[in-house]
Design a protein around this motif. Sequence first.
Motif, PDB file in Angstrom:
ATOM      1  N   ARG A  16      -8.284   0.703  -0.658  1.00 46.59           N
ATOM      2  CA  ARG A  16      -7.560  -0.408  -0.075  1.00 46.59           C
ATOM      3  C   ARG A  16      -6.958  -0.074   1.364  1.00 46.59           C
ATOM      4  N   TYR A  17      -6.734   1.046   1.801  1.00 50.54           N
ATOM      5  CA  TYR A  17      -6.507   1.523   3.196  1.00 50.54           C
ATOM      6  C   TYR A  17      -7.807   1.339   3.958  1.00 50.54           C
ATOM      7  N   PHE A  75      -5.671   3.620  -3.618  1.00 53.95           N
ATOM      8  CA  PHE A  75      -4.975   3.643  -2.187  1.00 53.95           C
ATOM      9  C   PHE A  75      -6.095   3.560  -1.061  1.00 53.95           C
ATOM     10  N   GLU A  76      -6.719   5.082  -1.215  1.00 49.37           N
ATOM     11  CA  GLU A  76      -7.730   5.032  -0.005  1.00 49.37           C
ATOM     12  C   GLU A  76      -9.004   3.901   0.009  1.00 49.37           C
ATOM     13  N   LEU A 108       0.790  -1.303  -0.087  1.00 45.80           N
ATOM     14  CA  LEU A 108       0.080  -0.088  -0.041  1.00 45.80           C
ATOM     15  C   LEU A 108       0.904   1.190   0.172  1.00 45.80           C
ATOM     16  N   THR A 109       1.355   1.846  -1.218  1.00 46.41           N
ATOM     17  CA  THR A 109       2.279   2.650  -1.381  1.00 46.41           C
ATOM     18  C   THR A 109       1.451   4.042  -1.514  1.00 46.41           C
ATOM     19  N   LEU A 110       1.999   5.231  -1.165  1.00 45.89           N
ATOM     20  CA  LEU A 110       1.408   6.262  -1.184  1.00 45.89           C
ATOM     21  C   LEU A 110       2.507   7.279  -1.615  1.00 45.89           C
TER      22      LEU A 110
END
Length: 173
Positions: A135-136, A132-133, A75-77
């Motif tokens: 999955r987060y 991302f959001e 989970l990269t940002l």
Amino acid sequence: MIKKSVFARVIPLLAVSVLALAACAGPATPIGSDEPPIDSGPGLGVEETPGDAIPIEGIDGTWIYADGSDPSGALTLDEAVTVTLTIAGIEIAGESACNNYNATFTGEPSDLTVGPVASTKRACTDNALMDFESRYFAALAATTTAIPTGGSLVLQGNGVNLNFLPSSSSPLG
């Protein structure tokens, strides 16, 4: 003889008064100690009743997402985006890549249940941030364990590992 009789009555009263005052003062803790008094904590306060959720000591505060993974992988940002997690008792809230969110949790550090994650509905301009959001939020909801370790916080669940740093360690916080 009269003076001795008065003192004989006053001294026990003074002793009882001193003992009563000492009992009202509560337990002493060393100066600068992080230890709570013996009579504080979950289940001992007047406002708490059996069955109330017991807060997890040591994780309250604001945390900054550092890195993590879910069953789909890393989970990269982008470093320019800051994701926060604020924990207060059994409430969690924060700012994700695009939206604000909140949820509750119950249980012990080794056996947590996170309630549904609710969020605002702002649209992201970047599809990677939206991904991302999503999955987060799913990873947060899958959290079953909280591990405070050496100044960081790790949330884990089935295939989930989320790492947070205290907000005070962030150059932004």
